[in-house]
Scaffold this active site. Sequence first.
Site, PDB file in Angstrom:
ATOM      1  N   ARG A   1       0.592  -1.145   0.042  1.00 26.89           N
ATOM      2  CA  ARG A   1       0.114   0.244  -0.288  1.00 26.89           C
ATOM      3  C   ARG A   1       0.776   1.240   0.064  1.00 26.89           C
ATOM      4  O   ARG A   1       0.544   1.954  -0.624  1.00 26.89           O
ATOM      5  CB  ARG A   1      -0.839  -0.047   1.216  1.00 26.89           C
ATOM      6  CG  ARG A   1      -2.026   0.533   1.398  1.00 26.89           C
ATOM      7  CD  ARG A   1      -3.139   0.768   2.431  1.00 26.89           C
ATOM      8  NE  ARG A   1      -3.384   2.175   2.979  1.00 26.89           N
ATOM      9  CZ  ARG A   1      -4.392   1.886   4.249  1.00 26.89           C
ATOM     10  NH1 ARG A   1      -4.772   0.377   4.481  1.00 26.89           N
ATOM     11  NH2 ARG A   1      -4.711   3.043   4.622  1.00 26.89           N
TER      12      ARG A   1
ATOM     13  N   ASN B   1       9.583  30.313   6.652  1.00 22.70           N
ATOM     14  CA  ASN B   1      10.518  29.019   6.437  1.00 22.70           C
ATOM     15  C   ASN B   1      10.698  28.054   5.368  1.00 22.70           C
ATOM     16  O   ASN B   1       9.522  27.754   5.642  1.00 22.70           O
ATOM     17  CB  ASN B   1      10.029  28.648   8.214  1.00 22.70           C
ATOM     18  CG  ASN B   1      10.828  29.754   9.438  1.00 22.70           C
ATOM     19  OD1 ASN B   1      11.748  30.381   9.247  1.00 22.70           O
ATOM     20  ND2 ASN B   1       9.237  29.631  10.878  1.00 22.70           N
TER      21      ASN B   1
ATOM     22  N   LYS C   1       8.113  36.430   9.164  1.00 20.83           N
ATOM     23  CA  LYS C   1       8.822  35.222   8.473  1.00 20.83           C
ATOM     24  C   LYS C   1       8.870  34.354   7.731  1.00 20.83           C
ATOM     25  O   LYS C   1       7.171  34.145   7.198  1.00 20.83           O
ATOM     26  CB  LYS C   1       9.610  34.079   9.873  1.00 20.83           C
ATOM     27  CG  LYS C   1      10.532  34.815  10.303  1.00 20.83           C
ATOM     28  CD  LYS C   1      12.079  34.451   9.650  1.00 20.83           C
ATOM     29  CE  LYS C   1      12.476  33.013   9.997  1.00 20.83           C
ATOM     30  NZ  LYS C   1      12.660  32.928  11.310  1.00 20.83           N
TER      31      LYS C   1
ATOM     32  N   SER D   1       5.777  31.585  11.176  1.00 15.78           N
ATOM     33  CA  SER D   1       6.131  31.869  12.627  1.00 15.78           C
ATOM     34  C   SER D   1       5.394  32.352  13.988  1.00 15.78           C
ATOM     35  O   SER D   1       4.919  32.601  13.585  1.00 15.78           O
ATOM     36  CB  SER D   1       7.840  32.102  12.445  1.00 15.78           C
ATOM     37  OG  SER D   1       8.050  32.935  14.409  1.00 15.78           O
TER      38      SER D   1
ATOM     39  N   ARG E   1      14.384 -18.850  13.744  1.00 10.16           N
ATOM     40  CA  ARG E   1      13.679 -17.880  13.649  1.00 10.16           C
ATOM     41  C   ARG E   1      15.100 -16.573  14.880  1.00 10.16           C
ATOM     42  O   ARG E   1      14.820 -17.345  15.593  1.00 10.16           O
ATOM     43  CB  ARG E   1      12.801 -17.636  14.234  1.00 10.16           C
ATOM     44  CG  ARG E   1      11.109 -16.819  14.368  1.00 10.16           C
ATOM     45  CD  ARG E   1      10.196 -17.200  14.684  1.00 10.16           C
ATOM     46  NE  ARG E   1       9.431 -17.430  13.402  1.00 10.16           N
ATOM     47  CZ  ARG E   1       8.841 -18.572  13.558  1.00 10.16           C
ATOM     48  NH1 ARG E   1       8.597 -18.765  14.921  1.00 10.16           N
ATOM     49  NH2 ARG E   1       8.829 -19.965  12.209  1.00 10.16           N
TER      50      ARG E   1
ATOM     51  N   ARG F   1       9.629  -3.862  -4.867  1.00 13.75           N
ATOM     52  CA  ARG F   1       9.224  -5.503  -5.861  1.00 13.75           C
ATOM     53  C   ARG F   1       9.463  -6.628  -5.291  1.00 13.75           C
ATOM     54  O   ARG F   1       9.159  -7.640  -5.383  1.00 13.75           O
ATOM     55  CB  ARG F   1       9.418  -4.646  -7.576  1.00 13.75           C
ATOM     56  CG  ARG F   1       8.565  -6.024  -8.341  1.00 13.75           C
ATOM     57  CD  ARG F   1       8.791  -5.164  -9.717  1.00 13.75           C
ATOM     58  NE  ARG F   1       9.346  -4.975  -9.673  1.00 13.75           N
ATOM     59  CZ  ARG F   1      10.752  -4.028 -10.025  1.00 13.75           C
ATOM     60  NH1 ARG F   1      10.275  -2.543 -10.211  1.00 13.75           N
ATOM     61  NH2 ARG F   1      11.723  -3.910 -10.613  1.00 13.75           N
TER      62      ARG F   1
END
Lengths: 442, 442, 442, 442
Positions: free
Chosen positions: B119, B279, B277, B271, B310, B184
Amino acid sequence: MSARLLEALATTEALAEAFSDAAVLGSMLRFEAALARVETRSGIIPGMAADAIAGVSIDAFDPAAIARGARASGTIAIGFVEALRARVRTASPEAATFVHWGATSQDVTDTALVLCLVRARGILAADHLRLAGALRRLSNEHAGTVMLARTLLQPAPPTTFGLKAAGWLGAAARTEASMSAAFREGCVLQFGGASGTLAALGAQGLTVAAALARELDLPLPDAPWHAHRDRLAALVAACGVYAGTLGKIARDVSLLMQFEIAEASEPGGRSSSMPHKRNPAGSAIALAAATRAPGLVAAFLAGMTQEHERGVGGWHAEATTVASVVQTTGAALAAVADLVETLRVDPERMRRNLDATGGVVFAERAMLLLAPALGRETAGRLIAAAVETAARGERSFGAALAANPEVASALAPDVLAGLAAPEAYLGVADALRRRLLGDERE
Amino acid sequence: MSARLLEALATTEALAEAFSDAAVLGSMLRFEAALARVETRSGIIPGMAADAIAGVSIDAFDPAAIARGARASGTIAIGFVEALRARVRTASPEAATFVHWGATSQDVTDTALVLCLVRARGILAADHLRLAGALRRLSNEHAGTVMLARTLLQPAPPTTFGLKAAGWLGAAARTEASMSAAFREGCVLQFGGASGTLAALGAQGLTVAAALARELDLPLPDAPWHAHRDRLAALVAACGVYAGTLGKIARDVSLLMQFEIAEASEPGGRSSSMPHKRNPAGSAIALAAATRAPGLVAAFLAGMTQEHERGVGGWHAEATTVASVVQTTGAALAAVADLVETLRVDPERMRRNLDATGGVVFAERAMLLLAPALGRETAGRLIAAAVETAARGERSFGAALAANPEVASALAPDVLAGLAAPEAYLGVADALRRRLLGDERE
Amino acid sequence: MSARLLEALATTEALAEAFSDAAVLGSMLRFEAALARVETRSGIIPGMAADAIAGVSIDAFDPAAIARGARASGTIAIGFVEALRARVRTASPEAATFVHWGATSQDVTDTALVLCLVRARGILAADHLRLAGALRRLSNEHAGTVMLARTLLQPAPPTTFGLKAAGWLGAAARTEASMSAAFREGCVLQFGGASGTLAALGAQGLTVAAALARELDLPLPDAPWHAHRDRLAALVAACGVYAGTLGKIARDVSLLMQFEIAEASEPGGRSSSMPHKRNPAGSAIALAAATRAPGLVAAFLAGMTQEHERGVGGWHAEATTVASVVQTTGAALAAVADLVETLRVDPERMRRNLDATGGVVFAERAMLLLAPALGRETAGRLIAAAVETAARGERSFGAALAANPEVASALAPDVLAGLAAPEAYLGVADALRRRLLGDERE
Amino acid sequence: MSARLLEALATTEALAEAFSDAAVLGSMLRFEAALARVETRSGIIPGMAADAIAGVSIDAFDPAAIARGARASGTIAIGFVEALRARVRTASPEAATFVHWGATSQDVTDTALVLCLVRARGILAADHLRLAGALRRLSNEHAGTVMLARTLLQPAPPTTFGLKAAGWLGAAARTEASMSAAFREGCVLQFGGASGTLAALGAQGLTVAAALARELDLPLPDAPWHAHRDRLAALVAACGVYAGTLGKIARDVSLLMQFEIAEASEPGGRSSSMPHKRNPAGSAIALAAATRAPGLVAAFLAGMTQEHERGVGGWHAEATTVASVVQTTGAALAAVADLVETLRVDPERMRRNLDATGGVVFAERAMLLLAPALGRETAGRLIAAAVETAARGERSFGAALAANPEVASALAPDVLAGLAAPEAYLGVADALRRRLLGDERE
């Protein structure tokens, strides 16, 4: 919800709570309310402002909206302060003007993070006490429990489980002390205003800062630390070192718990497919933390080169790293404390495993005894032959050695007979154990 | 809630959703339902089991309880499977027996993680397309926009903004192609049963595995990969490389956006203290990702040495790291795509900044012209003098050089006059630009 | 000297040589000589220049002086080029003018690093072939060697050593293929001149670049990559993934070699204090590499955000990291190849260890057989009781189960009798093994 | 040769020497000689042994051969001890027997590393003193030098260069103090014998250990730390934090040195292609260190989970990492100390850059003045308009604001006139500066 599935093993409920949205919002609110209070007292802003701000609860905020906004502005402070101001405005339009007065975004977010850390520190300290107590008991109980030492996973001359546990305690105590000191030094007020000069407060900057620190029960540092992140870096690194130490304990336990060794075991978790299994779940959590923590430490350190008076990027990378490293360390600590408190030790099996080596682990001892008499070369040859004999299972190392006339002529029979007595070859194991447990340490 | 405050800059809403509890639970359910379906078809378990499992929705689960349980058992699979079994039992007691039939915990958790990654891959791909398109447009638009190159942050001979943007695109395209390939190759079914031999399914193991892979629309790997994590490692590392590339773009933009340079700027965030400002918020997010990602990559790689069939700890450290690195990379990607789509470029200012160097950046060119005629030593001396003159602001480098009789005797007046013409000293900038944009690439 | 004491375990002689001062100087010289040759052919510089440069040998350089100088200039290229120019000047003052013509420092140092990497690639490839061959033989030889699978270090249903070795091979082959591809894509010419536009060569830039690439037997990339380091990053990361895979093999071997397990062992190294010891020295080297490599990968990735056309710091951090990660990976590879070639496998001990579990590892199998007949709850209760009995050592799991009338009524005697036959519970182990060894892979 | 080309920027001559083969061999010899001396004094081995060992010089060893041997045995100690024994044997066959008596490989290699670190500590301390002194002078000299603060690389209200330098000093002093403490705590004797119990020395273990510590001028720790690496981890991490701090200074300097800003510059290095260039070579070295160090720290921490009494792999990964991180930190330190000692600061340009903002950086100040009178909304609107006017370059922010009647009615003319006076808006910058320089710190 206090934790998420993909992070289930990387935190505890208490620590997830300490860094939750509720905790962050609560800390930011505490900062703003405290700031308004001290500015009111200093006559900088009107009193009704402090009252109005103090009246806002964290339910007034929508964390998802603030998070979304942060992706546009670069900080959660903007959205938070705007939401706070809007809320205050409904109570008092004038008061809204004085919200966040003289502060900058980083003042509120850094201090909020620090307040979360203070809470986490308490959680860690309590679990460490539990761990230290359990290790001390374990060490004392097994002061005389003889077992194989193992170096590079191969059998070595014996040690005691009491010394092993004391070694764990020594390391845990040292690293927790460093971590605790790093929390103490790192958990300080952030308050500098736009440029770190507190210019908005004129000459009152330091007075207000000192009062704010007292109000929040935080030390006041020499100066704002907007772009100097060494204190947090030291805190993060200390967590990493402590996590490594916890991982070492878990490594040992998971190895001792192998079916073929079975000298100690944690109660363990079940398997979804194998009814007979008892998994070292606590060790797994601690080893996972020791695996992740180094990278998290690196992630923090890599952001230290912050530009001028407030960085671009380095700072923005920090919060999630700090929260992760503290939580993963705390998860390891809780798991290891649980594990040690419930550890089942099998002294008999330890002895059996030692005996199963057929005495070859005393080859070093034999060398020390024979070499002065026969020379190292000759001694080495005789010992190698006896090791071979023992490895073939024909007879024990001691017996094979004793059967050799050169050896028999060099060593007294009682020396030979006691060669492979583990209790007689523990050196100063117990003195070391007691040093590690020394009262000076705790 | 799809994101948390301390992680606000480290994800996007879409990616936070892709790794949310709902997504994880949904993916685990999909695995169990698909497994039951294919086992029913193979006659291994009765059909009603598949129906009963398919009828369970994610609302049946309490993620917090599962997370809590995971801290005892070492995996979220145990609690999930038990809750699923309990739920199925209420519908059909016989069906409950066949829940998770022949699978192991890691089969369901690894495959669920893979389904979340599938997804995420779609989200990343869409944002990359957007970024690549915007960079291509930017490069074409500014094919002839001359600007200072800068090496070690110092002015160098000119380049074009078109080449700069093409360089960004080239790197982004290369690294996204690698990342996409790694997704993939890494997004494959995990299905091996307790020991990775599918023993519980007898001779039908591979048939069931292949059918399960088809059912989940995932490739079937050669063999289970319970303790071989190289595919995920490559995926994580590729994200890290892509994040680094995005960070390089962001670094450049944040530098170009400096008030004193002002050659390009993102719309930027505000800001909380400074009304003037703007940013570089998008750059900050991308640079934050580039700061964190290396450590996250290290955290994954450090866990690769997993024990036997494992691991203990290495495996348990992975999920949160994978989710973090993909999300932070995606956050950087979304931010840089936004930033490039809206970037304001100021060709005039670029020219002005170039001119402001007084032509000293053509000192290399002067050397190439003068050295063959005068020798490198003499040429060097004359050029150094002209650089000094230009640095004092007395006259331009070109003029200073032309004023020297030795130079004037060595170079034709038109050569001297054109010495500091940026357009004449771009080399093969545009050919390189077109190579970087080459159709073969996309 | 080809290696240093503190790095003894982190390289091999061949690889230490490939990144030695002699190799670096030789590569830089090769670059400058090739550049002069192609520029001569293109009529850009006079032919005598090429001859004079080609006449210089690496003995003309003082590496220590160049290294010292680099700490003032930020690059070894400055000192190298000056020394080269001085040397050429003694042969031909005019020729000295044309040394390094049109190139920049990074062109020569990056290409030299690439040439060192080409050499290293060959060394790695040869050792990988050796490793792959040995693993294939091992897997085929032990196709039918039954042993315990172990998950979370606990016994699980059986597998074969042939599958285990094939799993090692599968992972090694996949990651080596990726690493090899990354070397191929990363080992390209660096040649861009001061600003990456090849301006010094006018319209001939690309022609010269292509000829230079041919001359050095390196591919010509789309464009210079002075500040785009993704190709090297991918190479470094691929080494890290390969090192992790080698570390996984070494982890398994070191665990199998434990005295208490003793199923496989490497010849091993000796101890300075314990005459009986045989240390897993090869495993130690590979595990050391797997420990270091993640951090080295992070160190490289952290430097990717390089400024504009040549970075300040990020670039300067690279060379030592690249050399370290390739060498440590190669050291691991050589050690693991040696280790696998000489591995002693003990099928009898494998069988004995399996038997020593008393059959409890077949509890899953019992569940699969009993649950359909008795329901999961009842089956679970009976199996747990039999596991307990076996754990107490009273009788085997199979016998304990068979003794229960409920079980006896549910399962045919021959099924019960064969319950704990390892050969009958290997699922598709051999099919998976053959898939992993599949011809398509090598 | 004291450094290698690919590591030229990653060390200094003095530090390369401190970790050179000669230093390592010398340290190992010192350990063995001291051990023999104290064992002689304790009557454990004959006196002639100590004499014979003390007579061996490092020239007796072939580092390349020892390194080669280490790849077979897993440690350089084996080859070293054998060579030492062989050498001693030529002088006294009996003495050879007592070489390395009671010690294990790790005792000599760990202690040798510690002895190298002690030497490095002195080098670092001296350079830090130099740096601290230079920063203090710089800060005092520029206590009143006004400049732009910059946040997220955008202009903010003014600060002073004196405060900036004091901030650098504060961080450097804090982190050096931590690093120095970590060296002090980490540089302790390693002496435990085969299993860490000093069994070979019987009851005399602790006495001999204490005497050995005194002999080597190292503290005696509670117990051997063969598998507890937390002290070294803390040392390595502290270097990482210090390197990050040095990198922050270098980041700032490299940004200030940009041609377009030009407020401060290091003398800098030259370019191989561009005669006009002055590269921030010192900054590059420090930034390179800050780039590499985090990964090196991670590399060390990742190895902490060492098995039982001596690890397999984790320990073997350490030495090169420790040497690298100390050297790269020291290289950064030397570079930054040089850089700060020779930094050229341009107060006039600082002022000009501030003025060039047209006063918009005082927008915050305007807000603080206007909001109480006009309300935040209205004030915000008026300020935004004035910022726009200033950005268009029509008039300064202050003038634009003063031209607005609403503003004029709210603020007294002198307040308005002084709005954009930097000196009047420095808050407590100098008090903070003095706190950072506070005598308590040094």
